[in-house]
Design a protein around this motif. Structure first.
Motif, PDB file in Angstrom:
ATOM      1  N   SER A 124       0.883  -1.171   0.000  1.00  0.00           N
ATOM      2  CA  SER A 124       0.000   0.000   0.000  1.00  0.00           C
ATOM      3  C   SER A 124       0.919   1.218   0.000  1.00  0.00           C
ATOM      4  N   SER A 125       0.368   2.378  -0.340  1.00  0.00           N
ATOM      5  CA  SER A 125       1.204   3.579  -0.290  1.00  0.00           C
ATOM      6  C   SER A 125       1.456   3.990   1.162  1.00  0.00           C
ATOM      7  N   SER A 160       0.653  -1.361   4.868  1.00  0.00           N
ATOM      8  CA  SER A 160       1.438  -2.445   4.245  1.00  0.00           C
ATOM      9  C   SER A 160       1.894  -3.457   5.282  1.00  0.00           C
ATOM     10  N   LEU A 217       3.794   1.257 -12.926  1.00  0.00           N
ATOM     11  CA  LEU A 217       3.751   2.692 -12.613  1.00  0.00           C
ATOM     12  C   LEU A 217       4.477   3.509 -13.660  1.00  0.00           C
ATOM     13  N   GLY A 240       4.536   7.803 -10.083  1.00  0.00           N
ATOM     14  CA  GLY A 240       4.666   6.552  -9.339  1.00  0.00           C
ATOM     15  C   GLY A 240       5.866   6.480  -8.402  1.00  0.00           C
ATOM     16  N   TRP A 296       5.650   5.079  -4.889  1.00  0.00           N
ATOM     17  CA  TRP A 296       5.471   3.625  -4.815  1.00  0.00           C
ATOM     18  C   TRP A 296       6.813   2.900  -4.819  1.00  0.00           C
ATOM     19  N   LEU A 323      -0.820   1.265 -11.043  1.00  0.00           N
ATOM     20  CA  LEU A 323      -1.018   2.118  -9.871  1.00  0.00           C
ATOM     21  C   LEU A 323      -1.313   3.562 -10.235  1.00  0.00           C
TER      22      LEU A 323
END
Ligand SMILES: Cc1cc2nc3c(=O)[nH]c(=O)nc-3n(C[C@H](O)[C@H](O)[C@H](O)COP(=O)(O)OP(=O)(O)OC[C@H]3O[C@@H](n4cnc5c(N)ncnc54)[C@H](O)[C@@H]3O)c2cc1C
Length: 370
Positions: free
Chosen positions: A60-61, A66, A96, A101, A104, A245
């Motif tokens: 997850s971001s 996460s 991405l 991105g 990420w 993403l």
């Protein structure tokens, strides 16, 4: 599996989706069996929990989310797992574009369980991505596609073995409060006294809180659609799940074809997830521009479901500071199946009186009081 409604229990759980089922299971593991799980529909897991994409994606971001997702997947599918669950450990490929991105890439680096690969390597793994817009991909080998019905029932059966009762077709219609704390619920099948109420009602969680006189938390349901194609000759069932993403679409193999989503997100009122045909055009247009080899894929079936998102995107787990005995397990957003084992565990610790300390702060309902 349907039990009769008791008149008094220790813990009433409102909602028989992943939030309610995983909490009941985790309570059972802590020796708490005097539990009643109430589900308004005639089937457990018939709302968000039975309408999702079945993907256990751990990155997850948000690093805290996460970490919780990794812990949960380990509990569900790892070598020391306490549940019997079928899953395809296919891994994931998260695409991405830069610069959007870049956060990420940092999230992947911090996770310790994902790696970044070049575009060519991603296209080699999933040739369908030839011509798609992306610069790099994040690979997480331990991501999976899970038998969601099997997982839900593993939780519910585990809870029932410890004494929990499961009653479907039974809506909670009122919450009884006495001397500043929860005292019971009224339902469509009768009244039940309880010491603790767990609000695991998904899109309806704020409504259930309202029955106890509590104003809503900053959290709302958002509709998302999923589409399944018929079998397609060019699909390889061994492909990983693929999520763009920054371009907002995902797909994964599904019985010879693909399951796809345009990652649509429209705020709606709690209620039945009604399909909107306009989404099919959005998906077709998005795929044609962003992943040309998927342009014009036929559609066999499609449906909608509600993802309930808190204002900061994090889960809502823990006691309500305004009313004794009222606990939230809600706002599970787009990760509720993946996070369920760890979410249930945190909830059960809070319900059995453990102070979660700093571990509980990110998920505390109090942060969402308006
Ligand atoms: C399209 C889509 C794709 C998704 N994909 C994924 C994915 O790939 N991976 C993942 O991890 N997650 C995914 N999710 C998210 C996941 O499905 C949810 O986070 C999770 O199912 C939420 O579980 P829940 O128990 O909170 O809600 P729900 O499953 O909605 O359960 C709440 C239950 O409460 C019941 N209820 C409501 N009010 C009452 C009442 N008054 N009395 C009794 N019962 C009541 C409802 O009937 C409902 O069954 C997706 C969601 C959607 C919609």
């Amino acid at each position: 599996m349907r039990d009769t409604l008791p008149t008094q229990v220790d813990v009433v759980i409102v909602g028989g989706g992943f939030a309610g089922a995983a909490t009941a299971w985790a309570l059972a593991r802590r020796g708490v069996g005097d539990v009643l799980v109430l589900e308004a529909s005639d089937q457990f897991g018939s709302q968000a929990s039975g309408r999702n994409a079945s993907m256990a994606r751990q990155l997850s971001s948000d690093p805290l989310t996460s970490a919780l997702l990794r812990q949960s997947v380990d509990r569900m599918l790892g070598p020391d797992r306490a549940l019997e669950v079928e899953a395809r450990r296919c891994g994931s490929l998260l695409l991405l574009e830069e610069p959007a991105g870049l956060p990420w890439l940092e999230a992947a680096r911090m996770s310790g369980s994902s790696r970044v690969v070049a575009r060519d390597e991603a296209v080699k793994r999933v040739p369908l991505l030839d011509g798609a817009r992306f610069d790099r991909a994040v690979v997480t080998d331990t991501d999976a596609v899970v038998d969601v019905s099997g997982l839900l029932w593993a939780y519910l059966r585990g809870a029932r073995r410890a004494g929990a009762r499961l009653v479907s077709d039974c809506s909670v219609t009122a919450v009884r409060v006495a001397e500043g704390r929860v005292a019971g619920v009224a339902t469509t099948q009768g009244d039940v006294g309880c010491r603790v109420l767990v609000d695991a009602a998904g899109a309806w969680a704020n409504q259930v809180a309202g029955m106890a006189g509590l104003s809503p938390l900053s959290m709302a349901p958002f509709r998302r659609h999923l589409v399944v194609t018929p079998p397609l000759a060019f699909c390889d069932p061994a492909w990983p799940l693929v999520w763009h993403l920054t371009d907002d679409y995902y797909f994964r193999p599904e019985v010879g074809g693909l399951l796809l989503s345009a990652c649509d997100q429209v705020e709606v009122a709690p209620g039945p997830a009604v399909r909107d045909p306009a989404v099919l055009e959005v998906l077709a247009e998005r795929l044609a521009r962003r992943c040309p080899r998927l342009a014009g894929v036929p559609i066999q079936t499609w449906w909608a479901g509600l993802r309930t998102l808190s204002a900061d995107g994090r889960f809502v787990i823990g006691p309500d500071p305004r009313l004794g005995g009222f606990f939230w397990v809600a706002g599970l957003g787009g990760h509720g199946m993946t996070g369920s084992a760890a979410i249930g565990e945190l909830a059960a610790r809070a319900i059995t009186g453990q102070d979660l300390g700093a571990q509980g702060t990110p998920w505390a309902p109090a942060r969402l009081l308006r």
